[in-house]
Motif scaffolding. Sequence first.
Motif, short mmCIF file in Angstrom:
data_model
loop_
_atom_site.label_atom_id
_atom_site.label_comp_id
_atom_site.label_asym_id
_atom_site.label_seq_id
_atom_site.Cartn_x
_atom_site.Cartn_y
_atom_site.Cartn_z
N TYR A 77 31.46 -38.32 -59.06
CA TYR A 77 32.79 -38.13 -58.40
C TYR A 77 32.97 -36.65 -57.72
CZ TYR A 77 34.08 -42.42 -60.38
OH TYR A 77 34.11 -43.87 -60.77
N GLY A 78 32.21 -35.80 -58.11
CA GLY A 78 32.37 -34.44 -57.71
C GLY A 78 31.27 -33.89 -56.74
N VAL A 79 30.08 -34.60 -56.66
CA VAL A 79 29.03 -33.89 -55.91
C VAL A 79 28.71 -35.07 -54.92
CG1 VAL A 79 26.62 -33.38 -56.12
CG2 VAL A 79 28.21 -33.07 -57.99
N HIS A 80 29.01 -34.50 -53.44
CA HIS A 80 28.61 -35.35 -52.47
C HIS A 80 27.79 -34.60 -51.37
CE1 HIS A 80 31.61 -38.28 -53.87
NE2 HIS A 80 32.65 -36.97 -54.08
N PRO A 81 26.98 -35.14 -50.67
CA PRO A 81 26.10 -34.46 -49.72
C PRO A 81 26.66 -33.99 -48.57
CG PRO A 81 25.53 -36.89 -49.62
CD PRO A 81 26.59 -36.52 -50.81
N SER A 82 28.06 -34.58 -48.23
CA SER A 82 28.66 -33.88 -47.11
C SER A 82 29.57 -32.74 -47.31
CB SER A 82 29.64 -35.09 -46.68
OG SER A 82 30.88 -35.42 -47.69
N GLN A 83 29.71 -32.35 -48.90
CA GLN A 83 30.32 -31.11 -48.87
C GLN A 83 29.96 -29.93 -48.77
OE1 GLN A 83 31.16 -31.91 -53.25
NE2 GLN A 83 32.97 -32.69 -52.79
N PRO A 84 30.32 -28.86 -48.11
CA PRO A 84 29.37 -27.57 -47.97
C PRO A 84 29.31 -26.61 -49.30
CG PRO A 84 31.84 -27.42 -47.43
CD PRO A 84 31.66 -28.49 -47.78
N ALA A 85 28.53 -27.49 -50.12
CA ALA A 85 28.40 -26.69 -51.28
C ALA A 85 26.90 -26.88 -51.92
CB ALA A 85 29.34 -27.27 -52.51
N ASP A 86 26.59 -25.96 -52.81
CA ASP A 86 25.02 -26.06 -53.29
C ASP A 86 25.17 -26.42 -54.81
OD1 ASP A 86 23.79 -25.73 -50.90
OD2 ASP A 86 24.11 -23.59 -51.05
N TYR A 87 24.74 -27.23 -55.40
CA TYR A 87 24.75 -27.41 -56.79
C TYR A 87 23.45 -27.37 -57.52
CZ TYR A 87 29.04 -30.06 -55.24
OH TYR A 87 30.32 -30.41 -54.75
N TYR A 88 23.63 -26.51 -58.57
CA TYR A 88 22.47 -26.26 -59.55
C TYR A 88 22.68 -26.77 -60.94
CZ TYR A 88 20.33 -23.66 -55.56
OH TYR A 88 19.70 -23.54 -54.43
N PHE A 89 22.16 -27.66 -61.49
CA PHE A 89 22.37 -28.09 -62.72
C PHE A 89 21.26 -27.57 -63.71
CE2 PHE A 89 24.54 -30.97 -59.93
CZ PHE A 89 25.58 -31.40 -60.71
N ILE A 90 21.71 -26.56 -64.61
CA ILE A 90 20.64 -26.01 -65.36
C ILE A 90 20.65 -26.77 -66.71
CG2 ILE A 90 20.30 -23.91 -66.89
CD1 ILE A 90 21.69 -22.50 -64.61
N LEU A 91 19.53 -27.21 -67.08
CA LEU A 91 19.11 -28.06 -68.15
C LEU A 91 18.66 -27.27 -69.35
CD1 LEU A 91 17.59 -30.99 -66.16
CD2 LEU A 91 19.75 -30.78 -66.57
N GLN A 92 19.45 -27.33 -70.28
CA GLN A 92 19.10 -26.43 -71.23
C GLN A 92 18.47 -27.37 -72.51
OE1 GLN A 92 22.80 -24.92 -73.25
NE2 GLN A 92 22.75 -22.92 -72.04
N GLN A 93 17.35 -26.72 -73.06
CA GLN A 93 16.60 -27.39 -73.80
C GLN A 93 17.06 -27.53 -75.23
OE1 GLN A 93 12.54 -25.26 -74.02
NE2 GLN A 93 12.28 -25.99 -72.05
N VAL A 94 16.81 -28.56 -75.85
CA VAL A 94 17.44 -28.79 -77.41
C VAL A 94 16.34 -28.82 -78.32
CG1 VAL A 94 18.99 -30.34 -78.90
CG2 VAL A 94 19.63 -29.94 -76.41
N ASN A 95 16.23 -27.98 -79.21
CA ASN A 95 15.27 -27.95 -80.16
C ASN A 95 13.62 -27.89 -79.46
OD1 ASN A 95 16.85 -28.53 -82.33
ND2 ASN A 95 16.71 -30.81 -82.19
N LYS A 96 13.95 -26.96 -78.34
CA LYS A 96 12.65 -26.80 -77.50
C LYS A 96 11.81 -27.74 -77.17
CE LYS A 96 11.96 -22.35 -80.37
NZ LYS A 96 11.18 -21.72 -80.83
N LYS A 97 12.61 -28.92 -76.82
CA LYS A 97 11.90 -29.92 -76.08
C LYS A 97 12.62 -30.09 -74.51
CE LYS A 97 11.86 -32.86 -80.23
NZ LYS A 97 12.28 -34.05 -80.86
#
Length: 115
Positions: A77-97
């Motif tokens: 609901y929040g990320v659309h290709p038509s929006q003038p925005a750049d989205y970066y999803f930083i994925l944190q590791q859990v238990n070094k996996k």
Amino acid sequence: MDLSRRYRSTYLVLLIFPYLCIMYSYFFKSSSINNLTQTKQLSPSLKTTYTGRVLVIYVWANTDVQSLGNLQFFIRYGVHPSQPADYYFILQQVNKKPVNESGLPKLPSNAHYIQ
């Protein structure tokens, strides 16, 4: 007789006079008017350098039962290709996996996963 009752008008003048001086110097001095004029003149030049894009950074870790559902909801609901925005999803590791990106929602072209 109490001095504050006897010299009440003097006390009022001593309390109010400094505030009046500050107000006068702020509103009626030519330097403050010139500063306002200069600010208005700079505003159009700032508008020309504005690119109109927004950077959104979402830090995510699979540490909660609802965390994946929250991520899916935000992407749906929040990320659309038509929006003038750049989205970066930083994925944190859990238990070094490392996070398995194949189990995460697909992203449009203006969004990226980062590990």
